[in-house]
Design an enzyme around this catalytic site. Structure first.
Site, PDB file in Angstrom:
ATOM      1  N   ASN A  14       0.835  -1.211   0.000  1.00  0.00           N
ATOM      2  CA  ASN A  14       0.000   0.000   0.000  1.00  0.00           C
ATOM      3  C   ASN A  14       0.864   1.253   0.000  1.00  0.00           C
ATOM      4  OD1 ASN A  14      -2.820  -1.090   0.613  1.00  0.00           O
ATOM      5  ND2 ASN A  14      -1.592  -2.063   2.216  1.00  0.00           N
ATOM      6  N   GLY A  15       0.182   2.377  -0.169  1.00  0.00           N
ATOM      7  CA  GLY A  15       0.735   3.696   0.141  1.00  0.00           C
ATOM      8  C   GLY A  15       2.109   4.000  -0.418  1.00  0.00           C
ATOM      9  N   ASP A  35       5.486  -7.814   3.437  1.00  0.00           N
ATOM     10  CA  ASP A  35       4.318  -7.118   4.009  1.00  0.00           C
ATOM     11  C   ASP A  35       3.471  -8.163   4.731  1.00  0.00           C
ATOM     12  OD1 ASP A  35       1.892  -5.468   4.395  1.00  0.00           O
ATOM     13  OD2 ASP A  35       2.733  -4.162   2.862  1.00  0.00           O
ATOM     14  N   ASP A  59       6.041 -10.474   8.779  1.00  0.00           N
ATOM     15  CA  ASP A  59       5.831  -9.470   9.820  1.00  0.00           C
ATOM     16  C   ASP A  59       7.228  -9.001  10.225  1.00  0.00           C
ATOM     17  OD1 ASP A  59       5.485  -8.103  12.204  1.00  0.00           O
ATOM     18  OD2 ASP A  59       3.830  -9.370  12.861  1.00  0.00           O
ATOM     19  N   ASN A  86      10.240   0.703   5.036  1.00  0.00           N
ATOM     20  CA  ASN A  86       9.110   1.637   4.965  1.00  0.00           C
ATOM     21  C   ASN A  86       7.933   1.242   5.857  1.00  0.00           C
ATOM     22  OD1 ASN A  86       7.068   3.457   3.328  1.00  0.00           O
ATOM     23  ND2 ASN A  86       6.299   1.368   3.136  1.00  0.00           N
ATOM     24  N   TYR A  90       0.930   4.430  12.288  1.00  0.00           N
ATOM     25  CA  TYR A  90       0.883   5.729  12.967  1.00  0.00           C
ATOM     26  C   TYR A  90      -0.477   5.999  13.610  1.00  0.00           C
ATOM     27  CZ  TYR A  90      -0.027   6.649   7.930  1.00  0.00           C
ATOM     28  OH  TYR A  90      -0.445   6.583   6.625  1.00  0.00           O
ATOM     29  N   TYR A 151       4.983   7.226  18.423  1.00  0.00           N
ATOM     30  CA  TYR A 151       5.370   7.341  17.010  1.00  0.00           C
ATOM     31  C   TYR A 151       6.658   8.169  16.884  1.00  0.00           C
ATOM     32  CZ  TYR A 151       4.880   8.327  11.986  1.00  0.00           C
ATOM     33  OH  TYR A 151       5.091   8.425  10.630  1.00  0.00           O
ATOM     34  N   LYS A 155      10.310   7.073  15.455  1.00  0.00           N
ATOM     35  CA  LYS A 155      10.964   7.731  14.313  1.00  0.00           C
ATOM     36  C   LYS A 155      12.309   8.341  14.723  1.00  0.00           C
ATOM     37  CE  LYS A 155       7.851   6.640  11.248  1.00  0.00           C
ATOM     38  NZ  LYS A 155       8.155   5.578  10.265  1.00  0.00           N
TER      39      LYS A 155
HETATM   40  N1  LIG Z   1       1.652   8.994   4.673  1.00  0.00           N
HETATM   41  C1  LIG Z   1       2.303   9.972   5.301  1.00  0.00           C
HETATM   42  O1  LIG Z   1       1.918  11.160   5.285  1.00  0.00           O
HETATM   43  C2  LIG Z   1       3.568   9.690   6.057  1.00  0.00           C
HETATM   44  C3  LIG Z   1       4.277  10.776   6.594  1.00  0.00           C
HETATM   45  C4  LIG Z   1       5.447  10.533   7.299  1.00  0.00           C
HETATM   46  C5  LIG Z   1       5.935   9.241   7.410  1.00  0.00           C
HETATM   47  N2  LIG Z   1       5.234   8.203   6.876  1.00  0.00           N
HETATM   48  C6  LIG Z   1       5.783   6.857   7.032  1.00  0.00           C
HETATM   49  O2  LIG Z   1       5.803   6.206   5.775  1.00  0.00           O
HETATM   50  C7  LIG Z   1       5.618   4.810   5.946  1.00  0.00           C
HETATM   51  C8  LIG Z   1       4.464   4.316   5.082  1.00  0.00           C
HETATM   52  O3  LIG Z   1       3.286   5.040   5.397  1.00  0.00           O
HETATM   53  P1  LIG Z   1       1.948   4.904   4.506  1.00  0.00           P
HETATM   54  O4  LIG Z   1       1.211   6.168   4.689  1.00  0.00           O
HETATM   55  O5  LIG Z   1       2.295   4.450   3.146  1.00  0.00           O
HETATM   56  O6  LIG Z   1       1.175   3.757   5.334  1.00  0.00           O
HETATM   57  P2  LIG Z   1       0.202   2.586   4.813  1.00  0.00           P
HETATM   58  O7  LIG Z   1      -0.585   2.189   6.008  1.00  0.00           O
HETATM   59  O8  LIG Z   1      -0.517   3.003   3.590  1.00  0.00           O
HETATM   60  O9  LIG Z   1       1.206   1.407   4.430  1.00  0.00           O
HETATM   61  C9  LIG Z   1       1.961   0.732   5.416  1.00  0.00           C
HETATM   62  C10 LIG Z   1       2.222  -0.686   4.955  1.00  0.00           C
HETATM   63  O10 LIG Z   1       2.970  -1.353   5.978  1.00  0.00           O
HETATM   64  C11 LIG Z   1       2.445  -2.656   6.147  1.00  0.00           C
HETATM   65  N3  LIG Z   1       2.729  -3.145   7.504  1.00  0.00           N
HETATM   66  C12 LIG Z   1       2.153  -2.764   8.675  1.00  0.00           C
HETATM   67  N4  LIG Z   1       2.639  -3.484   9.700  1.00  0.00           N
HETATM   68  C13 LIG Z   1       3.558  -4.347   9.172  1.00  0.00           C
HETATM   69  C14 LIG Z   1       4.387  -5.356   9.726  1.00  0.00           C
HETATM   70  N5  LIG Z   1       4.371  -5.616  11.033  1.00  0.00           N
HETATM   71  N6  LIG Z   1       5.202  -6.037   8.904  1.00  0.00           N
HETATM   72  C15 LIG Z   1       5.221  -5.789   7.570  1.00  0.00           C
HETATM   73  N7  LIG Z   1       4.445  -4.845   6.975  1.00  0.00           N
HETATM   74  C16 LIG Z   1       3.619  -4.128   7.771  1.00  0.00           C
HETATM   75  C17 LIG Z   1       0.936  -2.501   5.907  1.00  0.00           C
HETATM   76  O11 LIG Z   1       0.313  -3.740   5.604  1.00  0.00           O
HETATM   77  C18 LIG Z   1       0.940  -1.522   4.733  1.00  0.00           C
HETATM   78  O12 LIG Z   1       0.995  -2.186   3.483  1.00  0.00           O
HETATM   79  C19 LIG Z   1       5.413   4.595   7.460  1.00  0.00           C
HETATM   80  O13 LIG Z   1       6.655   4.257   8.034  1.00  0.00           O
HETATM   81  C20 LIG Z   1       4.973   5.963   7.950  1.00  0.00           C
HETATM   82  O14 LIG Z   1       5.291   6.178   9.305  1.00  0.00           O
HETATM   83  C21 LIG Z   1       4.057   8.399   6.202  1.00  0.00           C
END
Ligand SMILES: NC(=O)c1ccc[n+]([C@@H]2O[C@H](COP(=O)([O-])OP(=O)(O)OC[C@H]3O[C@@H](n4cnc5c(N)ncnc54)[C@H](O)[C@@H]3O)[C@@H](O)[C@H]2O)c1
Length: 245
Positions: A14-15, A35, A59, A86, A90, A151, A155
């Site tokens: 995702n994401g 993932d 995991d 990644n 949060y 969080y 970080k």
């Molecule tokens: N989206 C933002 O604005 C933002 C801003 C700052 C930092 N981040 C960081 O970027 C990263 C990704 O964020 P995102 O918004 O894409 O989140 P998201 O929730 O869309 O994606 C996170 C992914 O991590 C996977 N995941 C969760 N727990 C897991 C585990 N134990 N083992 C393996 N995989 C696991 C989930 O299944 C998911 O596919 C995170 O580290 C987040 O802290 C995001």
């Protein structure tokens, strides 16, 4: 395009992780994803770029699963040149609502996961005398925010781990850097932060445009390239010019 080796990306179903997978496939990397959910969409997108794709349900908090994954990736995909830690969660929780269980869960996935995946893949990188590791923090670490003690601790820990590791593996041709994204328009964050947050951030950024996952991937692309060879131990903020360090 000739392969650049394999980029391992956690949480790429995702994401942001998915965007990184697509961008690095376009750059010429084969992609391996760890993932907890099946990254079917990511697989399609990467294969559409003509690159090899491998994934496993992993995991990142499991030492055994991360070690096994490193063995599988070596067998299936050959040389790993890049690791993007990644995967992260949060959940919003005020300190008064934060119990020890949730604290440990956030630290476990975000910080311990980054440590365990690095432990699993750094030996291969040392063997190859080359590697690019990109860990993921957040601009919230540098901001005045509530609901985020665990969080921010995770970080901040990632930044510390990256600095320490960078100092130990530089002589092995390995760089370790951190990207700190600002508020980025992923499905998960749109849901958690809400439209109002995205609207209000426009006032705070020098570049008044909501950040897209591709904006983060462009920096990741640079940090895993040969062009970033002399940058290590750094935290690069990508937030449209809000935070200055
Ligand atoms: N989206 C933002 O604005 C933002 C801003 C700052 C930092 N981040 C960081 O970027 C990263 C990704 O964020 P995102 O918004 O894409 O989140 P998201 O929730 O869309 O994606 C996170 C992914 O991590 C996977 N995941 C969760 N727990 C897991 C585990 N134990 N083992 C393996 N995989 C696991 C989930 O299944 C998911 O596919 C995170 O580290 C987040 O802290 C995001």
């Amino acid at each position: 395009m000739k392969t650049k080796g394999t980029a391992v990306i956690t949480g790429a179903a995702n994401g942001l992780g998915q965007a990184h997978a697509v961008r690095l496939a376009k750059d010429g990397f084969d992609i391996a994803v760890a993932d907890i959910v099946e990254p079917n969409e990511t697989r399609k997108l990467v294969e559409a770029e003509g690159k090899k794709f491998f994934s496993s349900i992993v995991d990142v908090t499991s030492e055994e699963a991360t070690k096994d994954f490193a063995i599988q990736v070596k067998e299936e995909m050959g040389i790993v040149t890049a690791l993007i830690n990644n995967a992260g969660i949060y959940p919003h929780a005020l300190f008064s609502e934060l119990d020890f269980k949730l604290w440990k869960k956030i630290l476990d996935i975000n910080l311990d996961g980054t440590f365990l995946m690095s432990k699993a893949f750094v030996p291969q990188m040392i063997e190859n005398n080359y590697g690019r590791i990109v860990n993921v923090a957040s601009t919230t670490f540098f901001m005045n925010v509530t609901h985020g003690s665990a969080y921010l601790a995770s970080k901040g820990g990632i930044i510390g781990l990256s600095r320490g590791l960078a100092s130990e593996v530089g002589a092995n041709g390995i760089t370790v850097n951190v990207i700190a994204p600002g508020l980025t328009d992923t499905k998960m964050n749109r849901k958690l932060a809400g439209d109002e947050a995205f609207e209000s951030f426009l006032q705070l950024q020098a570049i008044p445009k909501n950040l897209q996952p591709e904006d983060m991937s462009a920096t990741v692309s640079f940090l895993v390239s040969e062009d970033s060879a002399m940058i290590t131990g750094q935290t690069i903020i990508v937030d449209g010019g809000q935070i200055r360090i």
